[in-house]
Design an enzyme around this catalytic site. Structure first.
Site, PDB file in Angstrom:
ATOM      1  N   CYS A  20     -26.293  15.750 -32.888  1.00 48.79           N
ATOM      2  CA  CYS A  20     -25.766  14.733 -31.943  1.00 48.79           C
ATOM      3  C   CYS A  20     -26.544  14.603 -30.497  1.00 48.79           C
ATOM      4  O   CYS A  20     -26.552  15.768 -29.914  1.00 48.79           O
ATOM      5  CB  CYS A  20     -24.340  14.774 -31.584  1.00 48.79           C
ATOM      6  SG  CYS A  20     -23.628  13.682 -30.359  1.00 48.79           S
ATOM      7  N   LYS A  47     -14.576  16.901 -39.513  1.00 54.04           N
ATOM      8  CA  LYS A  47     -14.111  17.673 -38.310  1.00 54.04           C
ATOM      9  C   LYS A  47     -12.765  18.356 -38.724  1.00 54.04           C
ATOM     10  O   LYS A  47     -12.122  17.920 -39.534  1.00 54.04           O
ATOM     11  CB  LYS A  47     -13.401  16.622 -37.567  1.00 54.04           C
ATOM     12  CG  LYS A  47     -14.617  15.634 -37.089  1.00 54.04           C
ATOM     13  CD  LYS A  47     -14.136  14.383 -36.574  1.00 54.04           C
ATOM     14  CE  LYS A  47     -15.242  13.443 -36.167  1.00 54.04           C
ATOM     15  NZ  LYS A  47     -14.619  12.082 -35.726  1.00 54.04           N
ATOM     16  N   VAL A  61     -17.579  14.954 -29.611  1.00 53.31           N
ATOM     17  CA  VAL A  61     -18.352  16.131 -28.893  1.00 53.31           C
ATOM     18  C   VAL A  61     -19.375  15.508 -27.901  1.00 53.31           C
ATOM     19  O   VAL A  61     -19.741  14.416 -28.044  1.00 53.31           O
ATOM     20  CB  VAL A  61     -19.131  17.190 -29.876  1.00 53.31           C
ATOM     21  CG1 VAL A  61     -18.020  17.834 -30.819  1.00 53.31           C
ATOM     22  CG2 VAL A  61     -19.948  16.353 -30.690  1.00 53.31           C
ATOM     23  N   GLU A  73     -17.061  14.097 -22.694  1.00 50.84           N
ATOM     24  CA  GLU A  73     -18.041  13.194 -21.958  1.00 50.84           C
ATOM     25  C   GLU A  73     -19.384  13.895 -21.808  1.00 50.84           C
ATOM     26  O   GLU A  73     -19.314  14.536 -20.731  1.00 50.84           O
ATOM     27  CB  GLU A  73     -17.749  12.170 -21.026  1.00 50.84           C
ATOM     28  CG  GLU A  73     -16.485  11.152 -21.480  1.00 50.84           C
ATOM     29  CD  GLU A  73     -16.843  10.442 -22.527  1.00 50.84           C
ATOM     30  OE1 GLU A  73     -17.804  10.014 -23.133  1.00 50.84           O
ATOM     31  OE2 GLU A  73     -15.795   9.904 -23.328  1.00 50.84           O
ATOM     32  N   SER A  74     -20.470  13.468 -22.400  1.00 49.31           N
ATOM     33  CA  SER A  74     -21.781  14.425 -22.081  1.00 49.31           C
ATOM     34  C   SER A  74     -22.278  14.243 -20.659  1.00 49.31           C
ATOM     35  O   SER A  74     -22.654  15.307 -20.144  1.00 49.31           O
ATOM     36  CB  SER A  74     -22.745  13.908 -23.156  1.00 49.31           C
ATOM     37  OG  SER A  74     -22.881  12.655 -22.790  1.00 49.31           O
TER      38      SER A  74
END
Length: 226
Positions: A20, A47, A61, A73-74
């Site tokens: 990801c 998952k 993720v 939240e990245s």
């Protein structure tokens, strides 16, 4: 040579997925800043029930556990790492910092869509036009030495786009696009600044030690052939 890891104010656990790019932002930041943390791999195609029950019911993720608190939240989780370790992940000059954020935003606005459309929207034929996007992006890059703002290591804004640069180059080197595109990017003097900067990002510890090329190549093939 043993490198001493930086100990965060509270223990950090990162829940992520190796393929990801969004989650990779926070992983890169932690590794680049040489921070002590625990990494937990979450297979987004299968998952775990405990993850959905205890960590993130949305099943996404990255999730960062900071002490006893969870945050998602990245962009938020990555900025938190930068705030905890500003000397390692921020440019010192406020104006350069602002410029770097603009550069990062423009990359996602102009260049990233070509990767997204090629891989996820089956528009590989449009990828030959990526140079029109890079042409528009170049004025925002200025002259990195080797990184933006004269930094000797990637800072937050570059880390935010580093996972997409690594995957862009993975696509460029793949069988799915014309070899002429990579040849032009790597040999045309017009794109030397972009190419050298991108290669510096790919070689930086944060990216080199987190980007699993083989695994992401399989993921690339999965989406393109889907």
């Amino acid at each position: 040579m043993t490198v001493t890891l930086r100990v965060p104010p509270k223990p950090i656990t990162l829940y992520s997925y190796i393929n990801c790019p969004w989650a990779a932002r926070t992983w890169i930041a932690l590794v680049q800043a040489n921070v002590e943390f625990e990494y937990v791999e979450i297979d987004l195609r299968n998952k775990p029930e405990w993850f959905l029950r205890e960590i993130n019911p949305d099943g996404k993720v990255p999730v960062l556990k900071y002490g006893d608190d969870l945050i998602v939240e990245s962009a938020v989780t990555t900025e938190l790492i930068a705030d905890l370790f500003p000397k390692e992940l921020y440019l010192a000059d406020p104006f350069a910092k602002a410029q770097s954020k603009l550069m990062s935003d423009r990359f996602m606005e102009l260049v990233f869509p070509f990767y997204r459309n090629a891989v996820f929207n089956s528009k590989l034929e449009e990828f030959s036009n990526v140079f029109t996007a890079i042409d528009k992006f170049l004025p925002y890059l200025h002259t990195p030495k080797p990184f933006f703002g004269g930094s000797d290591h990637p800072t937050l804004s570059e880390i935010m786009i580093a996972p997409f640069i690594s995957r862009l180059y993975l696509l460029l080197e793949s069988e799915y696009v014309s070899k002429e595109i990579y040849a032009k990017l790597s040999s045309d003097v017009k794109y030397k600044v972009f190419h050298d900067w991108a290669l510096a990002i790919l070689a930086s510890p944060g990216v080199a030690n987190t980007f699993d090329k083989a695994s992401n190549a399989k993921g690339l093939a999965y989406y393109i052939k889907k």
